[in-house]
Design an enzyme around this catalytic site. Structure first.
Site, short mmCIF file in Angstrom:
data_model
loop_
_atom_site.label_atom_id
_atom_site.label_comp_id
_atom_site.label_asym_id
_atom_site.label_seq_id
_atom_site.Cartn_x
_atom_site.Cartn_y
_atom_site.Cartn_z
N LYS A 193 0.84 -1.19 0.00
CA LYS A 193 0.00 0.00 0.00
C LYS A 193 0.88 1.25 0.00
O LYS A 193 1.50 1.59 1.00
CB LYS A 193 -0.93 0.05 1.22
CG LYS A 193 -2.04 1.08 0.98
CD LYS A 193 -2.64 1.66 2.22
CE LYS A 193 -1.91 2.82 2.79
NZ LYS A 193 -1.82 4.02 1.95
N GLU B 183 9.79 1.24 10.79
CA GLU B 183 10.81 2.29 10.64
C GLU B 183 10.07 3.61 10.79
O GLU B 183 9.25 3.97 9.95
CB GLU B 183 11.51 2.15 9.27
CG GLU B 183 12.81 2.90 9.21
CD GLU B 183 12.64 4.28 8.62
OE1 GLU B 183 12.62 5.26 9.42
OE2 GLU B 183 12.52 4.40 7.40
N CYS C 160 13.27 11.04 7.12
CA CYS C 160 13.16 10.61 8.53
C CYS C 160 14.50 10.69 9.24
O CYS C 160 14.57 10.87 10.44
CB CYS C 160 12.57 9.21 8.62
SG CYS C 160 13.43 8.03 7.60
N GLU D 50 9.65 15.97 15.29
CA GLU D 50 10.06 15.77 13.91
C GLU D 50 9.22 16.71 13.05
O GLU D 50 8.00 16.56 12.96
CB GLU D 50 9.80 14.31 13.52
CG GLU D 50 10.20 14.04 12.09
CD GLU D 50 10.05 12.57 11.72
OE1 GLU D 50 9.00 11.99 12.04
OE2 GLU D 50 10.97 12.03 11.10
P1 ADP Z 1 2.65 10.89 7.60
O1 ADP Z 1 2.07 11.31 8.91
O2 ADP Z 1 4.05 11.33 7.43
O3 ADP Z 1 1.78 11.12 6.41
P2 ADP Z 1 1.83 8.21 8.07
O4 ADP Z 1 2.49 7.41 9.11
O5 ADP Z 1 0.48 8.78 8.35
O6 ADP Z 1 2.86 9.33 7.68
O7 ADP Z 1 1.72 7.40 6.71
C1 ADP Z 1 2.62 6.40 6.28
C2 ADP Z 1 1.84 5.29 5.64
O8 ADP Z 1 0.97 4.72 6.62
C3 ADP Z 1 0.92 5.73 4.49
O9 ADP Z 1 0.90 4.71 3.49
C4 ADP Z 1 -0.43 5.83 5.16
O10 ADP Z 1 -1.52 5.68 4.28
C5 ADP Z 1 -0.36 4.67 6.13
N1 ADP Z 1 -1.30 4.77 7.27
C6 ADP Z 1 -1.81 5.88 7.85
N2 ADP Z 1 -2.66 5.55 8.85
C7 ADP Z 1 -2.69 4.19 8.92
C8 ADP Z 1 -3.35 3.24 9.76
N3 ADP Z 1 -4.18 3.61 10.71
N4 ADP Z 1 -3.11 1.93 9.54
C9 ADP Z 1 -2.26 1.52 8.58
N5 ADP Z 1 -1.62 2.37 7.75
C10 ADP Z 1 -1.81 3.69 7.91
#
Ligand code: ADP
Length: 501
Positions: free
Chosen positions: A192, A268, A302, A399
């Site tokens: 994804k 990570e 990161c 961050e």
């Molecule tokens: P940022 O805050 O930098 O956008 P995220 O950690 O939200 O980073 O996003 C990193 C990845 O995790 C993306 O592919 C996002 O769609 C996915 N993501 C966000 N929320 C969830 C969740 N609740 N469960 C699984 N994946 C998630």
């Protein structure tokens, strides 16, 4: 500054045609079952580039079913490592044949510098595939000496169906740092990509099929985190999740794994890495390293070294030189080869970075450079350096994920160690000094997964990459990464004198 998303960019660069916008499940592109789509935007303008299928739980179920079937009954886990490696090498060749188009998609979707993306991101993606292709046929178990008349051995078996959840800052590199070792191990998978940057992942799905990766082995479900991502993390038939992203979402993923089938998890996560510059450093070199550490990829890194500590003897000189050097720093269209810094990935991140800058001002830090947006349209922010920063200020602790440096002063090596470790994160650190004793002592004293001495952000597929503390666990890259996609089975059998025979 920038142009429209369709057609050409500011310097006449012809933008790529968008060919792939649907989910890739079991070797075919298809719409989401719900018919929903999400818009992906050009950060140079904020305009919509295209709409992409927004998969959710039902689509993830289909993708996992295909991956399960390919794992339980398909040929990928059963073929020789050598044969898997050959197909992966073909995949890498196809990436290289499409390097311009892939880099352009990445620049368009994520605002990354086109010319650097070609030689860094896309190259590293092909390199990762080749590195793990070479490892695929060099996986061995052990023989085990068992007390009594038995012999034992171990089998290294692929862990099964893997979910890879990818962030938006390095869409290609992150895709291949996870997919390559999993493919080499013989796993099948559902990937994804981040909702902000889905375009290259779909292109890679197409190339995987062309390379000969069997249907069902590599599925790509574009969609939102809270729907598609969460469905992967909680799926009973996913054996492992590999995630890169924020610490908050990492926590949700662990919770989902714990509540579902106790799948293996590797994370990570975030960072707030220190760069420590000692009195004996070459100041020009230190300035150069600090600029790379904080501003590379517009600070959307990161491992960014955005807490910069300078020893008091050269502090004033360093401040003067870095301020001077930023006058030549060009922010603009990422397709322009003279530009150092493109736009932030989207409106949300842009606003978040500006809020942090505002917070820094309110908390009493002083702006040395930047501090403002710098375009009428799109998400461009001036490279920003704060001085008079205190350890407990939000800009020194959180961050920011943007082009914002906090500059601080220190006196002794003991103080430098304490300050470097004064963070919940532990992804990386940088040290600038000509003194080997200082460099060695600092390297051993800082709790972080990567230490750079007199350089920063030097990465390679052969370097284990991952965090200490709340920056996560489980390494990407290197043979450590391959380990994550295997499990070990012990087999025991009686030998000639055994009472069992
Ligand atoms: P940022 O805050 O930098 O956008 P995220 O950690 O939200 O980073 O996003 C990193 C990845 O995790 C993306 O592919 C996002 O769609 C996915 N993501 C966000 N929320 C969830 C969740 N609740 N469960 C699984 N994946 C998630």
């Amino acid at each position: 500054m920038a142009s429209n998303s369709n057609g050409s960019s500011a310097n006449g660069f012809k933008l790529p045609e968008i060919k792939f916008t649907k989910l890739f499940i079991n070797g075919r592109f298809s719409d989401a079952i719900s018919g929903n789509t999400l818009e992906t935007r050009d950060p140079r303008t904020g305009n919509v580039i295209t709409s992409v299928a927004a998969g959710d739980k039902e689509d993830v179920n289909l993708a996992v079913k295909a991956a399960r079937e390919a794992f339980d009954h398909g040929k990928w886990p059963r073929m020789s490592g050598y044969e898997r490696g050959r197909i992966m090498t073909r995949f890498a060749d196809l990436i290289e044949q499409n390097v311009d188009e892939l880099a352009a998609l990445e620049s368009l979707d994520a605002g990354k510098l086109f010319f650097l993306t070609k030689i860094v991101d896309i190259k590293a993606s092909a390199d990762a595939l080749r590195y793990f292709a070479g490892a695929a046929d060099k996986v061995h178990g052990e023989t085990v000496k068992i007390a009594g008349e038995f012999q034992g051995y171990t089998l290294r078996e692929p862990i099964g169906v893997v979910g890879h959840i990818i962030p938006w800052n390095f869409p290609s590199i992150m895709f291949f740092s996870k997919v390559s070792p999993a493919l080499a191990a013989g796993c099948t998978m559902v990937v994804k990509p981040a909702e902000q940057t889905p375009l290259t992942a779909l292109f890679y799905a197409h190339l995987a099929k062309q390379a000969g990766i069997p249907d069902g082995v590599l599925n790509v479900v574009t969609g939102f985190g809270s729907t598609a991502g969460a469905a992967i993390a909680s799926h009973m038939d996913v054996d492992k999740v590999s995630f890169t992203g924020s610490t908050a979402v990492g926590r949700l993923i662990m919770e989902a794994a714990a509540r579902s089938n106790l799948k293996a998890v590797s994370l990570e996560l975030g960072g707030k890495s220190p760069l420590i510059i000692f009195d004996d450093a070459d100041v020009d070199m230190a300035v150069d390293i600090a600029r790379t550490a904080t501003f590379f990829n517009k600070g959307e890194v990161c491992m960014a070294g955005s807490r910069v500590y300078v020893q008091e003897g050269i502090y004033d000189q360093f401040v003067k030189k870095i301020a001077e050097s930023m006058k030549n720093w060009k922010v603009g269209d990422p397709f322009d080869p003279h530009v150092h810094q493109g736009p932030q990935v989207d409106k949300k991140q842009y606003e978040k970075v500006l809020e942090y800058i505002e917070h820094g001002n309110r908390e009493g830090a002083t702006l040395l450079t930047g501090g403002k947006p710098c375009s009428e349209q799109g998400y461009y922010i001036e490279p920003t350096i704060f001085v008079d920063v205190k350890e407990d200020m939000l800009i020194a602790q959180d961050e920011i994920f943007g082009p914002v440096m906090s500059l601080m002063k220190f006196k002794t090596i003991e103080e430098a160690i304490e300050k470097a470790n004064n963070t919940k994160y532990g992804l990386a650190a940088g040290i600038v000094s000509k003194d080997l004793n200082i460099a060695n002592r600092m390297s051993r004293s800082i709790r972080a997964g990567t230490i750079w001495i007199n350089c920063y952000l030097v990465l390679d597929t052969d370097c284990p990459f991952g965090g200490y503390k709340m920056s996560g666990f489980g390494k990407d890259n290197s043979m450590h990464a391959l380990e994550k996609y295997f499990q070990t089975k012990t087999v025991v059998t009686p030998i000639y004198n055994s009472p069992w025979l």
